[in-house]
Design an enzyme around this catalytic site. Structure first.
Site, mmCIF file in Angstrom:
data_model
loop_
_atom_site.group_PDB
_atom_site.id
_atom_site.type_symbol
_atom_site.label_atom_id
_atom_site.label_comp_id
_atom_site.label_asym_id
_atom_site.label_seq_id
_atom_site.Cartn_x
_atom_site.Cartn_y
_atom_site.Cartn_z
ATOM 1 N N ARG A 73 0.781 -1.235 0.000
ATOM 2 C CA ARG A 73 0.000 0.000 0.000
ATOM 3 C C ARG A 73 0.818 1.293 0.000
ATOM 4 N NH1 ARG A 73 -5.165 -0.481 3.824
ATOM 5 N NH2 ARG A 73 -3.692 0.358 5.312
ATOM 6 N N ASP A 74 2.133 1.226 -0.184
ATOM 7 C CA ASP A 74 2.930 2.454 -0.264
ATOM 8 C C ASP A 74 4.171 2.218 -1.131
ATOM 9 O OD1 ASP A 74 3.559 5.111 0.203
ATOM 10 O OD2 ASP A 74 4.550 4.704 2.119
ATOM 11 N N VAL A 75 3.958 1.621 -2.300
ATOM 12 C CA VAL A 75 5.080 1.342 -3.199
ATOM 13 C C VAL A 75 5.435 2.634 -3.924
ATOM 14 C CG1 VAL A 75 5.882 0.003 -5.179
ATOM 15 C CG2 VAL A 75 4.383 -1.057 -3.481
#
Length: 112
Positions: A73-75
């Protein structure tokens, strides 16, 4: 996180929970390199072969996470480390990651 051992994921060795100071400490793999944000910030021209290699490494790490029901969820380039010794990209920073329900791929318990 400790069960997610993969060459393209920064390894978590130990979680130390210190109730005296209400803090947690993560003992993680040391990656001697840089984030993939560095060439972006420097506006470097990256050879296509290197970009393909980086993206393949990120894909393999994400695939491993998804197989184990985890969404990063935070690439972004800041959360991808490049290890020049192993020539390997490694996903890091799982602060917003979530466990997924395999039945409908929706978050089931918030963040990890």
């Amino acid at each position: 996180m400790s069960r997610l051992q993969h060459p393209n994921i920064v390894r978590l060795y130990e979680l130390i929970d210190d109730p005296r100071c209400d803090q947690q400490f993560l003992v993680m793999e040391c990656v001697r390199g840089w984030t993939l944000q560095r060439p972006v910030a420097r506006r470097e021209s990256i050879p296509e072969e290197d970009l393909r290699h980086w993206l393949r490494e990120v894909y393999l790490g994400l695939e491993h996470l998804h197989i184990h029901g985890v969404a990063h969820r935070d690439v972004k380039p800041d959360n991808i480390l490049w290890d020049p010794e192993q020539r390997r990209a490694k996903l890091t920073d799982f602060g917003t990651a979530a466990l997924l329900s395999h039945s409908r791929d929706a978050p089931v318990g918030g963040t990890l």
